[in-house]
Design an enzyme around this catalytic site. Structure first.
Site, PDB file in Angstrom:
ATOM      1  N   ILE A  30       0.836  -1.097   0.103  1.00  0.00           N
ATOM      2  CA  ILE A  30      -0.187  -0.005  -0.104  1.00  0.00           C
ATOM      3  C   ILE A  30       0.746   1.402   0.056  1.00  0.00           C
ATOM      4  O   ILE A  30       0.408   2.330  -0.512  1.00  0.00           O
ATOM      5  CB  ILE A  30      -1.081   0.078   1.092  1.00  0.00           C
ATOM      6  CG1 ILE A  30      -2.056   0.975   0.744  1.00  0.00           C
ATOM      7  CG2 ILE A  30      -0.523   0.164   2.422  1.00  0.00           C
ATOM      8  CD1 ILE A  30      -2.896   0.685  -0.296  1.00  0.00           C
TER       9      ILE A  30
ATOM     10  N   LYS B 292      -5.388   1.863   7.949  1.00  0.00           N
ATOM     11  CA  LYS B 292      -6.542   1.055   8.580  1.00  0.00           C
ATOM     12  C   LYS B 292      -6.079  -0.498   8.574  1.00  0.00           C
ATOM     13  O   LYS B 292      -5.419  -0.837   7.972  1.00  0.00           O
ATOM     14  CB  LYS B 292      -7.653   1.264   7.886  1.00  0.00           C
ATOM     15  CG  LYS B 292      -7.856   0.956   6.386  1.00  0.00           C
ATOM     16  CD  LYS B 292      -7.485  -0.432   5.733  1.00  0.00           C
ATOM     17  CE  LYS B 292      -7.987  -1.652   6.271  1.00  0.00           C
ATOM     18  NZ  LYS B 292      -7.777  -2.776   5.146  1.00  0.00           N
TER      19      LYS B 292
HETATM   20  P1  NAP Z   1       2.603  -5.295   3.284  1.00  0.00           P
HETATM   21  O1  NAP Z   1       2.818  -4.944   2.040  1.00  0.00           O
HETATM   22  O2  NAP Z   1       2.359  -6.647   3.723  1.00  0.00           O
HETATM   23  O3  NAP Z   1       3.275  -4.695   4.479  1.00  0.00           O
HETATM   24  C1  NAP Z   1       3.925  -3.421   4.475  1.00  0.00           C
HETATM   25  C2  NAP Z   1       5.200  -3.460   5.059  1.00  0.00           C
HETATM   26  O4  NAP Z   1       5.344  -3.275   6.262  1.00  0.00           O
HETATM   27  C3  NAP Z   1       6.065  -4.865   4.720  1.00  0.00           C
HETATM   28  O5  NAP Z   1       6.485  -4.737   3.401  1.00  0.00           O
HETATM   29  C4  NAP Z   1       7.143  -4.850   5.749  1.00  0.00           C
HETATM   30  O6  NAP Z   1       8.101  -4.006   4.817  1.00  0.00           O
HETATM   31  C5  NAP Z   1       6.502  -3.784   6.862  1.00  0.00           C
HETATM   32  N1  NAP Z   1       6.365  -4.706   8.022  1.00  0.00           N
HETATM   33  C6  NAP Z   1       6.657  -4.270   9.116  1.00  0.00           C
HETATM   34  N2  NAP Z   1       6.366  -5.293  10.187  1.00  0.00           N
HETATM   35  C7  NAP Z   1       5.852  -6.335   9.508  1.00  0.00           C
HETATM   36  C8  NAP Z   1       5.275  -7.373   9.973  1.00  0.00           C
HETATM   37  N3  NAP Z   1       5.456  -7.646  11.301  1.00  0.00           N
HETATM   38  N4  NAP Z   1       4.807  -8.223   8.755  1.00  0.00           N
HETATM   39  C9  NAP Z   1       4.783  -7.888   7.771  1.00  0.00           C
HETATM   40  N5  NAP Z   1       5.421  -6.740   7.321  1.00  0.00           N
HETATM   41  C10 NAP Z   1       5.903  -5.759   8.201  1.00  0.00           C
HETATM   42  O7  NAP Z   1       1.086  -4.902   3.508  1.00  0.00           O
HETATM   43  P2  NAP Z   1       0.240  -3.659   2.869  1.00  0.00           P
HETATM   44  O8  NAP Z   1      -0.775  -4.571   2.143  1.00  0.00           O
HETATM   45  O9  NAP Z   1       0.916  -2.710   2.532  1.00  0.00           O
HETATM   46  O10 NAP Z   1      -0.682  -3.425   4.138  1.00  0.00           O
HETATM   47  C11 NAP Z   1      -0.335  -2.630   5.083  1.00  0.00           C
HETATM   48  C12 NAP Z   1      -1.426  -1.960   5.919  1.00  0.00           C
HETATM   49  O11 NAP Z   1      -2.212  -1.054   4.879  1.00  0.00           O
HETATM   50  C13 NAP Z   1      -2.397  -2.835   6.415  1.00  0.00           C
HETATM   51  O12 NAP Z   1      -2.911  -2.306   7.816  1.00  0.00           O
HETATM   52  C14 NAP Z   1      -3.643  -2.988   5.251  1.00  0.00           C
HETATM   53  O13 NAP Z   1      -4.794  -3.111   5.939  1.00  0.00           O
HETATM   54  C15 NAP Z   1      -3.541  -1.693   4.807  1.00  0.00           C
HETATM   55  N6  NAP Z   1      -4.071  -1.534   3.585  1.00  0.00           N
HETATM   56  C16 NAP Z   1      -3.622  -2.040   2.519  1.00  0.00           C
HETATM   57  C17 NAP Z   1      -4.317  -2.086   1.205  1.00  0.00           C
HETATM   58  C18 NAP Z   1      -3.760  -2.939  -0.028  1.00  0.00           C
HETATM   59  O14 NAP Z   1      -4.567  -3.159  -1.144  1.00  0.00           O
HETATM   60  N7  NAP Z   1      -2.910  -3.980   0.041  1.00  0.00           N
HETATM   61  C19 NAP Z   1      -5.091  -1.429   0.862  1.00  0.00           C
HETATM   62  C20 NAP Z   1      -5.642  -0.611   2.000  1.00  0.00           C
HETATM   63  C21 NAP Z   1      -5.008  -0.400   3.272  1.00  0.00           C
HETATM   64  P3  NAP Z   1       9.774  -4.489   5.687  1.00  0.00           P
HETATM   65  O15 NAP Z   1       9.976  -6.128   5.581  1.00  0.00           O
HETATM   66  O16 NAP Z   1      10.528  -3.639   4.655  1.00  0.00           O
HETATM   67  O17 NAP Z   1       9.872  -3.833   6.976  1.00  0.00           O
END
Ligand code: NAP
Length: 307
Positions: free
Chosen positions: A13, A89
């Site tokens: 995101i 969120k």
């Molecule tokens: P993601 O890509 O899996 O995670 C974001 C980054 O957070 C990871 O790349 C990782 O980067 C870091 N991180 C730090 N602690 C972590 C842990 N314990 N486990 C996994 N990653 C960790 O997730 P995302 O889809 O961007 O979602 C992040 C947030 O945004 C969530 O709350 C989600 O509900 C929200 N969101 C997501 C979307 C969507 O479409 N994906 C849409 C709206 C909102 P490093 O490894 O480099 O630290």
């Protein structure tokens, strides 16, 4: 002068939405990132927020785009360092940790903004206006998508605190609670957990009727094909369907509102307003309904889930 902003958690995101939205918002300048495994070209990168805050004392704002289980410690660290904080969120893994952050932000005199991006979808305010003053006869939320397409390889969503299908479903709840004139109260839920996972893959929620109007929601992560992100409301003035995650409003089959995706630009514009006004915005209602579903929900064991 724009506020120097740090973005934490350079994942899906952050890249899809936060970085372009920050670039388009004159109130902020993306000055640094904290992420264990990723950086953004041309921006100072640190592996941990603690290192970033020590090296970059003039950062004013911190935006957290990490999964919810990793959110609290960084949010608290940023608030204690006197930074304004924006939370993806859901705002936390528990209600208590967000209440704690609220109190700390108020005591430190900084802004805390718990975002609900779907509330900024193009047709949400039109839906709220259309419903206002109408008698509601039924409400149904359907939030179904293919987890393999929308969350490829994200294991945190299947780990305790990751919410499972409530990760997308809470977007529907965030819209529902923004457009209905009256508050909701969950009365029953059924949650289906894959036998090899810690969080649910499907959920069926029943709320207390609004007057005589039944209110229900169904979430499913095994929908194949196009996602269904719909809220349908029958009223004395016709049937409203808010579809495409809040981007399109139809009344009795006729489109009455739609528009381009400006959800994340809307969030950063609102963060800038809150910082300028010295205010916070933390609405925990969607997370409260999700928490109630976990407390009240009957557990059903489903098939194991494998990517
Ligand atoms: P993601 O890509 O899996 O995670 C974001 C980054 O957070 C990871 O790349 C990782 O980067 C870091 N991180 C730090 N602690 C972590 C842990 N314990 N486990 C996994 N990653 C960790 O997730 P995302 O889809 O961007 O979602 C992040 C947030 O945004 C969530 O709350 C989600 O509900 C929200 N969101 C997501 C979307 C969507 O479409 N994906 C849409 C709206 C909102 P490093 O490894 O480099 O630290």
């Amino acid at each position: 002068m724009p506020h120097r902003l740090a973005l934490v958690g350079i994942g899906k995101i952050a890249r899809d939405q936060h970085i372009p939205a920050i670039a388009g918002e004159p109130a902020f300048d993306l000055a640094a990132t904290a992420s264990r495994n990723a950086t953004v070209e041309g921006v100072a990168g640190y592996r941990a927020l603690a290192d970033l805050l020590e090296a970059e004392p003039d950062i004013a704002c911190v935006s957290l785009a990490t999964p919810p289980q990793a959110r609290y410690d960084d949010a608290r660290r940023a608030i204690e360092a006197g930074k304004h904080v924006m939370l993806e969120k859901p705002p936390g893994a528990t209600l208590s940790e967000v209440h704690d952050l609220q109190e700390r932000a108020a005591a430190r005199g900084v802004t805390l903004f718990a975002t609900w991006h779907s509330r900024h979808a193009a047709a949400v305010s039109a839906a709220r206006d259309w419903l206002s003053g109408r008698a509601i006869r039924s409400v149904r939320v359907d939030w179904r998508e293919d987890v393999r397409r929308w969350h490829p390889g994200q294991d945190w969503i299947w780990e305790a605190g990751g919410l499972g299908v409530f990760d997308p479903g809470i977007n529907g709840l965030s819209i529902l609670t923004a457009i209905l004139p009256d508050p909701l109260r969950l009365t029953a839920a059924e949650l289906t957990f894959p036998s090899n996972r810690e969080t649910p893959v499907a959920a069926e929620l029943t709320f207390a009727p609004l007057g005589d109007a039944p209110v229900g929601a169904g979430f499913d992560w095994l929908e194949t094909g196009e996602p269904v992100w719909n809220i349908a409301v029958e009223t004395d003035g016709g049937r409203m369907v808010l579809s495409e995650g809040g981007a399109r409003l139809m009344v009795d089959g006729t489109e009455v509102a739609t528009g381009p995706d400006r959800e994340y630009p809307g969030l950063y514009a609102r963060f800038a307003q809150l910082v300028a006004a010295g205010e916070s915005e933390v609405d925990l209602t969607p997370l409260r309904h999700a928490a109630d579903a976990f407390m009240l929900g009957r557990r059903v064991e489903g098939d194991p889930f494998h990517w």
